[in-house]
Design an enzyme around this catalytic site. Structure first.
Site, short mmCIF file in Angstrom:
data_model
loop_
_atom_site.label_atom_id
_atom_site.label_comp_id
_atom_site.label_asym_id
_atom_site.label_seq_id
_atom_site.Cartn_x
_atom_site.Cartn_y
_atom_site.Cartn_z
N GLU A 1 -1.32 1.88 -6.22
CA GLU A 1 -1.11 1.75 -4.77
C GLU A 1 -2.43 1.47 -4.06
O GLU A 1 -2.47 0.69 -3.11
CB GLU A 1 -0.45 3.01 -4.19
CG GLU A 1 0.96 3.28 -4.67
CD GLU A 1 2.01 2.28 -4.20
OE1 GLU A 1 1.70 1.40 -3.37
OE2 GLU A 1 3.15 2.39 -4.67
N TYR B 1 11.87 -2.65 -11.79
CA TYR B 1 11.07 -1.59 -11.19
C TYR B 1 11.92 -0.79 -10.19
O TYR B 1 11.92 0.44 -10.22
CB TYR B 1 9.83 -2.19 -10.51
CG TYR B 1 9.07 -1.21 -9.66
CD1 TYR B 1 8.33 -0.18 -10.25
CD2 TYR B 1 9.10 -1.30 -8.28
CE1 TYR B 1 7.64 0.73 -9.47
CE2 TYR B 1 8.41 -0.39 -7.49
CZ TYR B 1 7.68 0.62 -8.09
OH TYR B 1 7.01 1.53 -7.32
N TRP C 1 3.00 -5.79 -3.44
CA TRP C 1 3.25 -4.92 -4.58
C TRP C 1 3.60 -5.72 -5.82
O TRP C 1 3.22 -5.36 -6.93
CB TRP C 1 4.35 -3.91 -4.24
CG TRP C 1 4.64 -2.98 -5.37
CD1 TRP C 1 5.82 -2.86 -6.05
CD2 TRP C 1 3.76 -2.04 -5.99
NE1 TRP C 1 5.72 -1.92 -7.05
CE2 TRP C 1 4.45 -1.40 -7.03
CE3 TRP C 1 2.42 -1.69 -5.78
CZ2 TRP C 1 3.88 -0.43 -7.85
CZ3 TRP C 1 1.85 -0.72 -6.59
CH2 TRP C 1 2.58 -0.11 -7.60
#
Length: 187
Positions: free
Chosen positions: A40, A18, A48
């Site tokens: 988000e 990522y 995350w």
């Protein structure tokens, strides 16, 4: 020779991929901007990596983040989502996703694209910060405060300043790669 990466992603293959291929790359595509905005917002209060590991499940559950479909989800669809163990089953966040899809399309009607709206806050160019260590990056800024306030005024939910700043980082509106990171000069 091993590439220097930002410290926050080290030790996890998914996180490193990522970081290497997505995080901080300027995104102007409305579909991708919407996906990151929703992810988000679900991340609020969680890590995350938790969201990243569930990303494919989110894509399946939310019709590949098709905001036009999401905007018309009814209670039956919401009930299905609330039972889906592959995603974060937060009732308020799921309802917010529907609301945010509707507000997203309102912005498109007003500005032409959501990209034009959101990137207008940075005059269409990424802000390039210069942090030696990722821990120096702020959780929010005066700019993310202003964007958050404007999004909320337009009806968005779960778009506090910290969520907005994370969105700015993810979509390349700000470059918060460490200065020694191999991606710092690439994005």
């Amino acid at each position: 020779m091993e590439k220097h990466r930002c410290g926050w992603c080290l030790g996890d293959d998914l996180y490193e991929a990522y970081h290497d291929y997505e995080w901080g790359v300027p995104v102007k595509d409305d579909n991708t901007l919407f996906e990151f905005l929703i992810l988000e917002s679900f991340q609020a209060g969680l890590s995350w990596i938790t969201i990243l590991r569930k990303r494919e499940n989110f894509r399946k559950a939310f019709d590949n983040f098709d905001y036009k479909k999401i905007a018309v989800y009814d209670q039956n669809k919401i009930d299905v989502l609330l039972k889906d163990s592959g995603i974060v089953r937060n009732k308020l966040k799921i309802h917010a996703t529907v609301t945010n899809a509707q507000a997203f399309m309102e912005i498109q009607r007003e500005f032409g694209t959501f990209s034009d709206y959101i990137w207008g806050f940075v005059n269409g160019k990424p802000i390039k910060n210069a942090f030696k260590n990722y821990t120096e990056a702020p959780a929010n800024t005066a700019l993310s405060d202003a964007i958050s306030k404007d999004l909320k005024k337009r009806g968005f939910k779960f778009v506090g300043s910290t969520v907005v700043y994370a969105h700015m980082q993810a979509t390349g509106m700000v470059n918060d790669h460490e200065t020694q990171c191999f991606r710092y000069h690439e994005v």
